[in-house]
Design a protein around this motif. Structure first.
Motif, PDB file in Angstrom:
ATOM      1  N   PHE A   1      77.674  64.640  65.707  1.00 37.77           N
ATOM      2  CA  PHE A   1      77.809  65.917  66.399  1.00 37.77           C
ATOM      3  C   PHE A   1      76.960  65.861  67.661  1.00 37.77           C
ATOM      4  CE2 PHE A   1      75.740  69.969  67.383  1.00 37.77           C
ATOM      5  CZ  PHE A   1      76.875  70.664  67.770  1.00 37.77           C
ATOM      6  N   GLY A   2      77.430  66.517  68.710  1.00 36.08           N
ATOM      7  CA  GLY A   2      76.602  66.534  69.914  1.00 36.08           C
ATOM      8  C   GLY A   2      77.161  67.464  70.961  1.00 36.08           C
ATOM      9  N   SER A   3      76.524  67.430  72.116  1.00 35.89           N
ATOM     10  CA  SER A   3      76.951  68.267  73.226  1.00 35.89           C
ATOM     11  C   SER A   3      78.067  67.549  73.983  1.00 35.89           C
ATOM     12  CB  SER A   3      75.757  68.550  74.136  1.00 35.89           C
ATOM     13  OG  SER A   3      75.192  67.332  74.529  1.00 35.89           O
ATOM     14  N   LEU A   4      78.458  68.124  75.100  1.00 35.60           N
ATOM     15  CA  LEU A   4      79.556  67.547  75.874  1.00 35.60           C
ATOM     16  C   LEU A   4      79.299  66.077  76.217  1.00 35.60           C
ATOM     17  CD1 LEU A   4      82.155  67.955  77.514  1.00 35.60           C
ATOM     18  CD2 LEU A   4      80.756  68.885  79.371  1.00 35.60           C
TER      19      LEU A   4
ATOM     20  N   LEU B   1      82.361  66.243  67.935  1.00 35.79           N
ATOM     21  CA  LEU B   1      82.262  66.243  66.474  1.00 35.79           C
ATOM     22  C   LEU B   1      83.125  65.097  65.958  1.00 35.79           C
ATOM     23  CD1 LEU B   1      81.191  67.915  64.009  1.00 35.79           C
ATOM     24  CD2 LEU B   1      83.362  69.147  64.055  1.00 35.79           C
ATOM     25  N   ASP B   2      82.557  64.284  65.081  1.00 32.82           N
ATOM     26  CA  ASP B   2      83.290  63.153  64.498  1.00 32.82           C
ATOM     27  C   ASP B   2      83.965  62.293  65.570  1.00 32.82           C
ATOM     28  OD1 ASP B   2      82.474  63.959  62.019  1.00 32.82           O
ATOM     29  OD2 ASP B   2      84.228  65.223  61.697  1.00 32.82           O
ATOM     30  N   GLN B   3      83.253  61.996  66.615  1.00 38.39           N
ATOM     31  CA  GLN B   3      83.676  61.072  67.678  1.00 38.39           C
ATOM     32  C   GLN B   3      84.882  61.548  68.478  1.00 38.39           C
ATOM     33  OE1 GLN B   3      83.738  57.651  64.837  1.00 38.39           O
ATOM     34  NE2 GLN B   3      82.405  56.695  66.361  1.00 38.39           N
ATOM     35  N   ARG B   4      85.010  62.893  68.547  1.00 37.86           N
ATOM     36  CA  ARG B   4      86.052  63.450  69.415  1.00 37.86           C
ATOM     37  C   ARG B   4      85.537  64.770  69.977  1.00 37.86           C
ATOM     38  NH1 ARG B   4      88.684  66.923  65.618  1.00 37.86           N
ATOM     39  NH2 ARG B   4      87.429  66.676  63.782  1.00 37.86           N
ATOM     40  N   TYR B   5      86.275  65.306  70.931  1.00 34.91           N
ATOM     41  CA  TYR B   5      85.817  66.547  71.570  1.00 34.91           C
ATOM     42  C   TYR B   5      86.439  67.745  70.868  1.00 34.91           C
ATOM     43  CZ  TYR B   5      84.317  63.144  74.907  1.00 34.91           C
ATOM     44  OH  TYR B   5      83.710  62.053  75.459  1.00 34.91           O
ATOM     45  N   ILE B   6      85.665  68.829  70.801  1.00 34.58           N
ATOM     46  CA  ILE B   6      86.178  70.057  70.179  1.00 34.58           C
ATOM     47  C   ILE B   6      85.847  71.244  71.084  1.00 34.58           C
ATOM     48  CG2 ILE B   6      85.979  69.234  67.798  1.00 34.58           C
ATOM     49  CD1 ILE B   6      83.406  71.103  67.667  1.00 34.58           C
TER      50      ILE B   6
ATOM     51  N   PHE C   1      77.667  77.591  69.203  1.00 35.52           N
ATOM     52  CA  PHE C   1      77.994  76.617  68.150  1.00 35.52           C
ATOM     53  C   PHE C   1      76.947  75.494  68.091  1.00 35.52           C
ATOM     54  CE2 PHE C   1      80.215  72.982  66.372  1.00 35.52           C
ATOM     55  CZ  PHE C   1      81.170  73.483  65.503  1.00 35.52           C
ATOM     56  N   GLU C   2      76.617  74.940  69.263  1.00 36.62           N
ATOM     57  CA  GLU C   2      75.708  73.782  69.280  1.00 36.62           C
ATOM     58  C   GLU C   2      74.331  74.161  68.728  1.00 36.62           C
ATOM     59  OE1 GLU C   2      75.179  71.778  73.057  1.00 36.62           O
ATOM     60  OE2 GLU C   2      73.577  70.546  72.225  1.00 36.62           O
TER      61      GLU C   2
END
Ligand SMILES: C[S@@+](CC[C@H](N)C(=O)[O-])C[C@H]1O[C@@H](n2cnc3c(N)ncnc32)[C@H](O)[C@@H]1O
Length: 307
Positions: A291-294, A103-108, A115-116
């Motif tokens: 936003f994206g997956s791992l 999310l926003d160019q970092r991992y969450i 969630f995805e």
């Protein structure tokens, strides 16, 4: 932390009050809270991605994957029948629950294992509402189980729905959905690499691809040329778009490496841009969800129409 309705509105480029009711409902009904990984956990995530990308595990997409998809949708078809045609059995397995996300160019680290899927459902509902309200027929190319069409049929009733895929089992699943759930939906075989020019699109139709054109790598010309000839009213592509990443950002850089290792869609947006310069199409929107997956972001939207 939480991705709130205001954050979703920003992601989708509208004022919070302009989010459609369907999206607000989906946002309220799901848990969009998450944690930031600790520095140690962050490093583990990054290392895991690098090791995965450098390994032989990521397979290359393309023509040679026809059998793999046939097997995948064959199993899904069996599960769908075994579940007595429960629509929940149509959620594809490649949306993996319980993983870190981006999310926003970092991992969450999402709290909600789904969630995805829930995030994607909000974005999908937004684009359906924004562009498909005045449409009579919708065609999803590379439709897989047909679960995007089921969602569309529920959100905007009275549409004629078509699910197209090169997998026979996918087409069977789509036809079974129509039969068992009284939806006006038809499965048709179609191969992006050999787009069937004999296929007629209904008047006032929309064409969509969702994480499907990604599978053709650089070979999108037959499909784009098909669309230029068939002139649907609108085309919505939700795909990983490599041109939207920033190589100077770690998470983006790793997503790009993954994208290229898998041989995903390339040169698609540049081709659309040249077609726009030639006056053949009009691009209405290009939006990255951040936003994206791992491994990457499969949820960028490009909306355009032949002119
Ligand atoms: C990642 S899945 C996405 C499925 C569906 N759109 C979804 O969102 O669940 C990719 C889909 O593209 C289909 N596909 C891959 N290559 C194709 C081709 N050359 N022609 C038609 N369909 C293709 C696969 O069978 C699969 O259904």
């Amino acid at each position: 932390m939480e991705h709130s309705a205001t954050d979703f509105a920003q992601t989708l480029g509208v004022a919070p009050g302009a989010l459609p009711a369907t999206c607000r409902g989906l946002i309220e009904s799901a848990d969009f809270t998450y944690e930031e990984p600790s520095p140690r956990r962050h490093d583990e995530i990054v290392l895991g991605i690098i090791k995965h990308v450098d390994s032989d595990a990521p397979t290359q997409v393309g023509q040679q994957r026809a059998d793999v998809w046939e097997r995948c949708w064959g199993e899904n078809l069996e599960n769908f029948v075994a579940s007595e045609f429960q629509l929940e059995a149509l959620v594809p397995k490649f949306i993996k629950p319980g993983q870190p996300a981006r999310l926003d160019q970092r991992y969450i680290l999402p709290r909600n294992p789904s969630f995805e899927l829930a995030f994607f459902q909000v974005c999908r509902a937004f684009y359906y509402q924004k562009y498909l309200s005045g449409i009579r027929s919708a065609y999803e190319f590379g439709c897989g189980t047909g679960f995007n069409l089921v969602a569309l049929g529920k959100q905007i009733p009275n549409l004629k729905l078509y699910g197209l895929d090169w997998s026979q089992s996918a087409c069977k699943m789509v036809n079974l959905i129509g039969e068992k759930h009284k939806l006006d939906i038809t499965g048709i075989r179609f191969d992006f690499f050999n787009a069937d020019r004999g296929l007629k699109l209904d008047p006032h139709s929309a064409v969509m691809t969702l994480c499907a054109l990604e599978q053709v790598g650089p070979r999108h010309a037959p499909f784009i040329d098909f669309l230029l000839e068939k002139r649907p009213e609108i085309c919505i592509n939700m795909e990983p778009i490599e041109d939207l990443y920033d190589e100077g950002n770690l998470a983006d850089y790793l997503a790009l490496r993954y994208h290229r290792k898998r041989g995903y869609l390339s040169g698609f947006l540049p081709r659309l841009k040249s077609l726009e310069i030639e006056g053949k199409i009009r691009i209405l929107e290009v939006r990255r969800m951040f936003f994206g997956s791992l491994y990457h972001e499969g949820y960028s939207f490009v909306v355009w129409k032949p002119v």
